[in-house]
Scaffold this motif. Structure first.
Motif, short mmCIF file in Angstrom:
data_model
loop_
_atom_site.label_atom_id
_atom_site.label_comp_id
_atom_site.label_asym_id
_atom_site.label_seq_id
_atom_site.Cartn_x
_atom_site.Cartn_y
_atom_site.Cartn_z
N SER A 64 -9.75 0.27 14.65
CA SER A 64 -10.35 1.79 15.07
C SER A 64 -10.15 3.01 13.92
O SER A 64 -10.90 4.07 14.16
CB SER A 64 -10.73 2.34 16.35
N SER A 66 -9.28 4.74 11.20
CA SER A 66 -9.87 4.74 9.35
C SER A 66 -8.69 3.67 8.81
O SER A 66 -7.97 3.87 8.37
CB SER A 66 -9.50 5.70 8.33
N GLN A 67 -9.52 3.41 7.43
CA GLN A 67 -8.57 2.36 6.16
C GLN A 67 -7.73 3.62 5.95
O GLN A 67 -6.68 3.42 5.39
CB GLN A 67 -10.06 2.25 5.09
N GLU A 68 -8.04 5.30 5.68
CA GLU A 68 -7.17 5.54 5.13
C GLU A 68 -5.79 5.70 5.77
O GLU A 68 -4.78 5.61 5.42
CB GLU A 68 -7.16 6.78 4.57
N LYS A 69 -6.05 5.78 6.87
CA LYS A 69 -5.06 6.20 8.21
C LYS A 69 -4.09 5.24 8.04
O LYS A 69 -2.58 5.04 8.35
CB LYS A 69 -5.73 7.13 9.08
N LYS A 190 -11.10 -4.85 6.77
CA LYS A 190 -11.16 -3.69 6.47
C LYS A 190 -12.01 -3.43 4.66
O LYS A 190 -13.61 -3.67 4.95
CB LYS A 190 -10.77 -2.56 6.20
#
Length: 256
Positions: A64, A66-69, A190
């Motif tokens: 859940s 995000s890819q950046e986080k 992802k």
């Protein structure tokens, strides 16, 4: 919610700092307390959990995010592992490696065996591979060190005078490396959007578990494992930061 010991300590320090400022106005004491407080804030920032596995063995805890986080957490995790690996090397040197031997080792360089898989290192090599293969290289590096660190923990436990601090640090690193592997696997999924690109490489040629060396040989071998691991964790950190700049901040890629 369960709080770690470091988090509880930092919360208490925050409360203590506020109390000093409000009730006593002791600026000098408050100043030095704030210095420690800044370190605590840094620890709390970096202490983002990366335990992706749920009770059923799946990776739902990170899906859940995000890819950046998630990439930020992975980089922070690698930075912490590198920092503790540095501390472990320093502790091991102080306890078991005489100064003359360190000098000889520095002159000759660390004898780290080549990985059984290609890892890009030069700038030209890095420019030629895709983001997915960049992350895959990190995963292979992480997996290659899982078993050697478990074996290292076993050998260190056999030392008569190994300090608890060293044993705790190497155990922590071995555990966090598994968490790092989980995070990288989820991030790879992802990026692949459900595709498959996996390689399991649980081997590393810097150790030979079947050999029973003399004590000095064992010490030198363990020291080599620690120093080579530290070097490879730095590679992981560099590759992850390169991936981040490619994905989210292309202007900073000039640094790599």
């Amino acid at each position: 919610m369960h709080l770690s010991a470091k988090t509880v300590k930092c919360v208490k320090l925050i409360s203590f700092t506020i109390y000093i400022y409000i009730h006593n106005k002791q600026l000098i004491l408050c100043y030095f307390t704030i210095l420690h407080l800044m370190r605590c804030v840094r620890l709390l920032t970096l202490a983002q959990p990366l335990d992706c596995k749920d009770e059923l063995g799946g990776f739902t805890r990170c899906t859940s995010i995000s890819q950046e986080k998630l990439l930020d957490r992975i980089i922070q995790h690698a930075e912490l592992i590198y920092r503790v690996s540095e501390e472990s090397c320093a502790l091991f040197e102080d306890m078991f490696i005489p100064l003359p031997m360190r000098a000889v080792r520095i002159q000759g360089g660390n004898v780290c065996m080549a990985q059984p898989f290609p890892i890009p290192s030069s700038k030209s090599e890095l420019q030629q591979i895709s983001d997915k293969w960049l992350l895959h290289s990190v995963l292979m590096l992480v997996q290659s060190w899982i078993e050697p660190l478990v074996y290292l923990q076993t050998t260190l436990n056999q030392y008569d005078d190994a300090p608890d601090n060293l044993l705790n640090k190497t155990k922590w690193v071995a555990e966090k490396l598994l968490s790092l592997e989980q995070g990288v696997v989820v991030l790879m999924r992802k990026m692949l959007e459900g595709g498959i690109l996996t390689t399991s490489v649980h081997e590393q040629s810097v150790i030979q578990p079947d050999v029973q060396p003399e004590m000095l040989d064992s010490i030198l071998r363990d020291y080599n494992v620690l120093t080579c691991f530290k070097k490879d964790v730095h590679k992981m950190e560099t590759l992850l930061k390169l991936l981040k700049c490619r994905q989210f901040d292309k202007f900073s890629c000039i640094l790599y």
